[in-house]
Design an enzyme around this catalytic site. Structure first.
Site, PDB file in Angstrom:
ATOM      1  CG  HIS A 138      17.432 -10.135   1.074  1.00  0.00           C
ATOM      2  ND1 HIS A 138      17.420 -10.847  -0.140  1.00  0.00           N
ATOM      3  CD2 HIS A 138      18.986  -9.193   0.975  1.00  0.00           C
ATOM      4  CE1 HIS A 138      18.641 -10.993  -1.046  1.00  0.00           C
ATOM      5  NE2 HIS A 138      19.169  -9.798  -0.493  1.00  0.00           N
TER       6      HIS A 138
ATOM      7  NE  ARG B 299      -3.863  -1.649  -0.001  1.00  0.00           N
ATOM      8  CZ  ARG B 299      -5.286  -1.662   0.133  1.00  0.00           C
ATOM      9  NH1 ARG B 299      -5.855  -0.524   1.635  1.00  0.00           N
ATOM     10  NH2 ARG B 299      -5.808  -2.353  -0.780  1.00  0.00           N
TER      11      ARG B 299
ATOM     12  NE  ARG C 102      11.811  -8.184  -4.672  1.00  0.00           N
ATOM     13  CZ  ARG C 102      12.396  -9.434  -5.895  1.00  0.00           C
ATOM     14  NH1 ARG C 102      11.801 -10.772  -4.895  1.00  0.00           N
ATOM     15  NH2 ARG C 102      12.720  -9.551  -6.686  1.00  0.00           N
ATOM     16  CG  HIS C 103      11.218  -7.098   1.598  1.00  0.00           C
ATOM     17  ND1 HIS C 103      12.420  -6.780   1.277  1.00  0.00           N
ATOM     18  CD2 HIS C 103      11.764  -8.435   0.646  1.00  0.00           C
ATOM     19  CE1 HIS C 103      13.732  -8.337   1.120  1.00  0.00           C
ATOM     20  NE2 HIS C 103      12.720  -9.043   0.291  1.00  0.00           N
TER      21      HIS C 103
ATOM     22  NE  ARG D 270      15.101  -9.408  -4.042  1.00  0.00           N
ATOM     23  CZ  ARG D 270      15.227 -10.090  -3.587  1.00  0.00           C
ATOM     24  NH1 ARG D 270      15.346 -11.718  -3.269  1.00  0.00           N
ATOM     25  NH2 ARG D 270      15.974 -10.677  -5.148  1.00  0.00           N
TER      26      ARG D 270
ATOM     27  CB  THR E 154      12.091 -16.334  -2.443  1.00  0.00           C
ATOM     28  OG1 THR E 154      13.138 -16.031  -0.373  1.00  0.00           O
ATOM     29  CG2 THR E 154      12.470 -17.776  -2.974  1.00  0.00           C
TER      30      THR E 154
ATOM     31  CD  GLU F  73      20.763 -18.804   5.650  1.00  0.00           C
ATOM     32  OE1 GLU F  73      21.110 -17.121   6.421  1.00  0.00           O
ATOM     33  OE2 GLU F  73      20.000 -19.146   5.803  1.00  0.00           O
TER      34      GLU F  73
ATOM     35  N   GLY G  17      11.741 -16.699   8.022  1.00  0.00           N
ATOM     36  CA  GLY G  17      10.960 -15.475   7.200  1.00  0.00           C
ATOM     37  C   GLY G  17       9.763 -16.459   7.479  1.00  0.00           C
TER      38      GLY G  17
ATOM     39  N   GLY H 254      13.021 -21.676   3.575  1.00  0.00           N
ATOM     40  CA  GLY H 254      11.713 -22.893   3.199  1.00  0.00           C
ATOM     41  C   GLY H 254      11.277 -23.332   4.553  1.00  0.00           C
TER      42      GLY H 254
HETATM   43  N1  PXP Z   1      18.464 -17.603   4.699  1.00  0.00           N
HETATM   44  C1  PXP Z   1      18.420 -17.126   3.433  1.00  0.00           C
HETATM   45  C2  PXP Z   1      19.766 -16.936   3.480  1.00  0.00           C
HETATM   46  C3  PXP Z   1      17.261 -16.071   2.717  1.00  0.00           C
HETATM   47  O1  PXP Z   1      17.699 -15.181   1.706  1.00  0.00           O
HETATM   48  C4  PXP Z   1      15.698 -16.658   3.335  1.00  0.00           C
HETATM   49  C5  PXP Z   1      14.906 -15.542   2.619  1.00  0.00           C
HETATM   50  O2  PXP Z   1      14.308 -14.509   2.678  1.00  0.00           O
HETATM   51  C6  PXP Z   1      15.766 -17.046   4.293  1.00  0.00           C
HETATM   52  C7  PXP Z   1      16.452 -17.996   5.517  1.00  0.00           C
HETATM   53  C8  PXP Z   1      14.558 -17.486   4.638  1.00  0.00           C
HETATM   54  O3  PXP Z   1      13.536 -18.320   3.763  1.00  0.00           O
HETATM   55  P1  PXP Z   1      12.221 -18.662   3.933  1.00  0.00           P
HETATM   56  O4  PXP Z   1      11.652 -16.892   4.058  1.00  0.00           O
HETATM   57  O5  PXP Z   1      11.911 -19.013   3.366  1.00  0.00           O
HETATM   58  O6  PXP Z   1      12.057 -18.507   5.848  1.00  0.00           O
END
Ligand code: PXP
Length: 238
Positions: free
Chosen positions: A43, A18, A49-50, A45, A100, A151, A213, A192
């Site tokens: 993040h 919005r 975008r967010h 970007r 994503t 990670e 997330g 995920g």
């Molecule tokens: N770790 C990294 C490096 C990511 O880029 C993301 C997605 O932004 C996540 C974790 C979290 O992923 P999800 O939103 O699927 O939980």
């Protein structure tokens, strides 16, 4: 207990829908910390975008646990990160067309550039995490770059359609986690993960932290952010 870091990008995505001020990802960060999260991830970007620059700067002031700034290794974002000084940066690949983060970072073959980037962050006292597929060649490259943390990308595991596929990917994650931990890297995981698929990942003893997330924010929409964070923490405790 494995630590939970909460990614708040999706709160900013809803705000951007919005173009106003609500919901504020900074509020979400405070609530997630009060519910027990060990860190906040966002993040920044290139296309904003967010999460935007204002969010990152406010989060730096407000977050009292740990601020993990996810970012691509591009000069304009590196400059912002060096100025904001998050506790750590997680370097991810970035592609404007993606919904994503897709796939892990190609560390192998880009060691020179990533070693320089890691050194610049280390000079400011910022820890460096590289987000990679659970693949030996990538892990060895992460070690060569002097990163502190790896990670492991759990997206393939999370998207597995059969139990056999999930088990094969879990075994790749386990092997990668062992290799990284033996070399002294801190091992974390993300992408995920949700309340259904998280438990098997927790059986990999080298994984110290998960970054979640989307699924957590989906749950928060129905039960509230405080409850959603507490549910994830309870699962990590169990
Ligand atoms: N770790 C990294 C490096 C990511 O880029 C993301 C997605 O932004 C996540 C974790 C979290 O992923 P999800 O939103 O699927 O939980």
């Amino acid at each position: 207990m494995i630590r939970l870091c909460v990614n708040i990008d999706h709160v900013a995505t809803l705000r951007e829908a919005r173009g106003g001020m609500d919901p504020d990802p900074v509020h979400a960060a405070v609530l997630a910390e009060l519910a027990g999260a060990s860190g906040i991830v966002c993040h920044l970007r290139e296309d904003r975008r967010h999460v935007n620059d204002r969010d990152v700067r406010l989060l730096r002031d407000v977050v009292s646990t740990k601020l993990d700034l996810e970012m691509a290794a591009i000069d304009s974002i590196i400059a912002i990160a060096l100025d904001v000084v998050p506790d750590l940066v997680t370097i991810v690949p970035e592609n404007r067309a993606e919904l994503t983060t897709e796939g892990g970072l190609a560390v192998h073959g880009n060691e020179n550039r990533l070693t320089d980037v890691a050194s610049a962050f280390h000079a400011k006292g910022i820890a460096v995490s590289l987000f990679v597929e659970p693949d030996a060649q990538q892990i060895e490259a992460v070690i060569r770059c002097g990163a502190d943390i790896v990670e492991l990308h759990t997206g393939t595991y999370a998207n597995a359609r059969t139990r056999a596929e999930a088990e094969a990917e879990l075994s790749r994650l386990q092997t990668a986690a062992e290799l990284a931990a033996e070399a002294g890297l801190v091992v974390t995981a993300g992408h995920g993960l949700d309340l259904r698929n998280l438990r098997p990942v927790l059986s990999i003893p080298q994984i110290e932290e998960v970054s979640i997330g989307h699924a957590l924010m989906c749950r928060a929409m129905f039960v509230g952010l405080d409850m959603a964070v507490r549910e994830y923490i309870q699962l990590l405790r169990d």
